[in-house]
Design a protein around this motif. Sequence first.
Motif, PDB file in Angstrom:
ATOM      1  N   SER A  27       0.846  -1.194   0.000  1.00 32.20           N
ATOM      2  CA  SER A  27       0.000   0.000   0.000  1.00 32.20           C
ATOM      3  C   SER A  27       0.879   1.242   0.000  1.00 32.20           C
ATOM      4  CB  SER A  27      -0.949  -0.004   1.202  1.00 32.20           C
ATOM      5  OG  SER A  27      -0.231  -0.165   2.407  1.00 32.20           O
ATOM      6  N   LEU A  28       0.318   2.322  -0.510  1.00 31.03           N
ATOM      7  CA  LEU A  28       1.060   3.562  -0.730  1.00 31.03           C
ATOM      8  C   LEU A  28       0.628   4.621   0.283  1.00 31.03           C
ATOM      9  CD1 LEU A  28       2.899   5.395  -2.517  1.00 31.03           C
ATOM     10  CD2 LEU A  28       0.898   5.784  -3.963  1.00 31.03           C
ATOM     11  N   ALA A  29       1.602   5.280   0.872  1.00 36.16           N
ATOM     12  CA  ALA A  29       1.335   6.384   1.796  1.00 36.16           C
ATOM     13  C   ALA A  29       2.083   7.620   1.317  1.00 36.16           C
ATOM     14  CB  ALA A  29       1.759   6.019   3.217  1.00 36.16           C
ATOM     15  N   VAL A  30       1.481   8.787   1.531  1.00 37.22           N
ATOM     16  CA  VAL A  30       2.046  10.043   1.039  1.00 37.22           C
ATOM     17  C   VAL A  30       2.424  10.929   2.220  1.00 37.22           C
ATOM     18  CG1 VAL A  30       1.694  12.031  -0.469  1.00 37.22           C
ATOM     19  CG2 VAL A  30       0.516   9.869  -0.956  1.00 37.22           C
ATOM     20  N   GLU A  39       4.997  16.343  11.668  1.00 38.84           N
ATOM     21  CA  GLU A  39       5.091  15.296  12.684  1.00 38.84           C
ATOM     22  C   GLU A  39       3.712  14.726  13.010  1.00 38.84           C
ATOM     23  OE1 GLU A  39       6.165  18.371  12.971  1.00 38.84           O
ATOM     24  OE2 GLU A  39       8.323  18.374  13.398  1.00 38.84           O
ATOM     25  N   ASP A  40       2.708  15.618  13.103  1.00 40.01           N
ATOM     26  CA  ASP A  40       1.349  15.158  13.402  1.00 40.01           C
ATOM     27  C   ASP A  40       0.775  14.345  12.250  1.00 40.01           C
ATOM     28  OD1 ASP A  40       1.540  16.504  15.792  1.00 40.01           O
ATOM     29  OD2 ASP A  40       0.480  18.289  15.086  1.00 40.01           O
ATOM     30  N   LEU A  41       0.993  14.836  11.031  1.00 39.74           N
ATOM     31  CA  LEU A  41       0.484  14.128   9.861  1.00 39.74           C
ATOM     32  C   LEU A  41       1.183  12.781   9.695  1.00 39.74           C
ATOM     33  CD1 LEU A  41      -1.345  14.059   7.410  1.00 39.74           C
ATOM     34  CD2 LEU A  41       0.359  15.377   6.143  1.00 39.74           C
ATOM     35  N   LEU A  42       2.461  12.740   9.976  1.00 39.27           N
ATOM     36  CA  LEU A  42       3.217  11.488   9.886  1.00 39.27           C
ATOM     37  C   LEU A  42       2.608  10.426  10.789  1.00 39.27           C
ATOM     38  CD1 LEU A  42       5.742   9.941   8.879  1.00 39.27           C
ATOM     39  CD2 LEU A  42       6.995  10.949  10.797  1.00 39.27           C
ATOM     40  N   MET A  43       2.290  10.799  12.014  1.00 38.99           N
ATOM     41  CA  MET A  43       1.705   9.837  12.950  1.00 38.99           C
ATOM     42  C   MET A  43       0.318   9.393  12.481  1.00 38.99           C
ATOM     43  SD  MET A  43       2.041   8.070  15.691  1.00 38.99           S
ATOM     44  CE  MET A  43       3.322   8.785  16.717  1.00 38.99           C
ATOM     45  N   LYS A  44      -0.476  10.335  11.962  1.00 37.55           N
ATOM     46  CA  LYS A  44      -1.813   9.989  11.478  1.00 37.55           C
ATOM     47  C   LYS A  44      -1.745   9.009  10.311  1.00 37.55           C
ATOM     48  CE  LYS A  44      -4.211  14.254  12.803  1.00 37.55           C
ATOM     49  NZ  LYS A  44      -4.919  15.458  12.298  1.00 37.55           N
ATOM     50  N   ILE A  45      -0.761   9.188   9.433  1.00 36.30           N
ATOM     51  CA  ILE A  45      -0.651   8.305   8.275  1.00 36.30           C
ATOM     52  C   ILE A  45      -0.129   6.927   8.683  1.00 36.30           C
ATOM     53  CG2 ILE A  45       0.568   7.965   6.088  1.00 36.30           C
ATOM     54  CD1 ILE A  45       0.344  10.981   5.635  1.00 36.30           C
ATOM     55  N   ILE A  46       0.833   6.888   9.580  1.00 34.12           N
ATOM     56  CA  ILE A  46       1.347   5.599  10.054  1.00 34.12           C
ATOM     57  C   ILE A  46       0.215   4.776  10.686  1.00 34.12           C
ATOM     58  CG2 ILE A  46       2.828   4.514  11.802  1.00 34.12           C
ATOM     59  CD1 ILE A  46       4.884   6.740  11.215  1.00 34.12           C
ATOM     60  N   ASN A  47      -0.697   5.454  11.377  1.00 31.26           N
ATOM     61  CA  ASN A  47      -1.830   4.776  12.027  1.00 31.26           C
ATOM     62  C   ASN A  47      -3.081   4.771  11.152  1.00 31.26           C
ATOM     63  OD1 ASN A  47      -0.400   4.250  14.449  1.00 31.26           O
ATOM     64  ND2 ASN A  47      -0.746   6.349  15.130  1.00 31.26           N
ATOM     65  N   GLY A  48      -2.937   5.144   9.864  1.00 31.24           N
ATOM     66  CA  GLY A  48      -4.091   5.276   8.985  1.00 31.24           C
ATOM     67  C   GLY A  48      -4.630   3.957   8.467  1.00 31.24           C
ATOM     68  N   LYS A  49      -5.740   4.063   7.729  1.00 28.63           N
ATOM     69  CA  LYS A  49      -6.429   2.898   7.183  1.00 28.63           C
ATOM     70  C   LYS A  49      -6.200   2.789   5.674  1.00 28.63           C
ATOM     71  CE  LYS A  49      -8.422   1.998  11.154  1.00 28.63           C
ATOM     72  NZ  LYS A  49      -8.057   0.790  11.953  1.00 28.63           N
ATOM     73  N   GLU A  50      -6.154   1.556   5.193  1.00 29.08           N
ATOM     74  CA  GLU A  50      -5.972   1.317   3.765  1.00 29.08           C
ATOM     75  C   GLU A  50      -7.302   1.386   3.023  1.00 29.08           C
ATOM     76  OE1 GLU A  50      -4.125  -2.476   3.477  1.00 29.08           O
ATOM     77  OE2 GLU A  50      -2.170  -1.770   4.161  1.00 29.08           O
ATOM     78  N   LYS A  51      -7.251   1.956   1.830  1.00 30.81           N
ATOM     79  CA  LYS A  51      -8.437   2.037   0.991  1.00 30.81           C
ATOM     80  C   LYS A  51      -8.015   1.979  -0.471  1.00 30.81           C
ATOM     81  CE  LYS A  51     -12.362   5.045  -0.138  1.00 30.81           C
ATOM     82  NZ  LYS A  51     -13.039   6.344   0.120  1.00 30.81           N
ATOM     83  N   PHE A  52      -8.782   1.275  -1.296  1.00 32.35           N
ATOM     84  CA  PHE A  52      -8.479   1.218  -2.719  1.00 32.35           C
ATOM     85  C   PHE A  52      -8.931   2.507  -3.403  1.00 32.35           C
ATOM     86  CE2 PHE A  52      -8.161  -3.381  -2.101  1.00 32.35           C
ATOM     87  CZ  PHE A  52      -7.076  -3.684  -2.918  1.00 32.35           C
TER      88      PHE A  52
END
Length: 295
Positions: free
Chosen positions: A82-85, A108-121
């Motif tokens: 999966s791809l994260a930006v 830093e805040d966005l980085l943490m949100k993305i690391i803990n984010g959900k996958e979606k097609f």
Amino acid sequence: MKHLFIINPAAGKGKNLKLIPIIEEIFKNKEDKYFIEITKCAGHATEIAKSYSQKGDYRIYSVGGDGTLNEVLNGMVNSSSSLAVIPCGTGNDFIKSIYNFSKNYKIEDLLMKIINGKEKFIDLCTFNYRYFINIASVGFDAEVAYNAIKVKKFPCVGGMLAYIIGIIITVFKYNSYKLKINIDEKVLELDGLLAAIANGRYYGGGIFVAPKARIDDGLFSICAIEKVSRLKILALFPKVIKGTHEDIKEVSFYQGSKVRIESDKPVAFNIDGEITKGKIAEFKIIKNGIKIIYP
């Protein structure tokens, strides 16, 4: 879960490297494995993403601008990763279609949100034999993007400012092209200023060219603008920037899953910020073609 961070040190004028200790701190007490790779040259991000994604499933983080994102994308397509930006470039356009992204964000805040984010097609796009994820365009704005890339090399010039300077430079030397545009079964012929084939909604450092585009509907949103005078170009683009250009008579919007463009002479194409030239281009959309991480 395994995480791969691909960092482009050239994007964001080198500020990306400051994220390394932050990433290390975040994963210090996690059981997840993580890897950090720093790109060394153009195309290296593609090689890294391909190498890792062929070995297993990763969350692959593109840490840079939209150019880095395009390279990472082309390395990991047809894999289960999966791809994260992580937006650390000057434009950061694609992420605006998935996240309420502002200039005042803390990375830093966005980085943490993305690391803990959900996958979606979401949808994946092709230009001839290359993949892209955001917007492809032909004509005037591709020339603008080319000129904007050149002026970005100057200190304190980036994002929207670079794009506006690029518009001014291009206005004085641009000529329109005879374009034949096939959108699914529909055929358009126009003396064209530009055509944008959009999956995402923004490009050029925040230009709101495709307000109705959706990254998960299986369709391109196509914005076609006919030839206008040089003076009208300068009046038109403030509306394009704001996404209020639908009421201009030379502007038309269409939807489709396949687009073919033919030009009477070689014309510039802008593919997620990468510039190429040619006379024929084919665009296709692959519904649910890539998994992306939503913050």
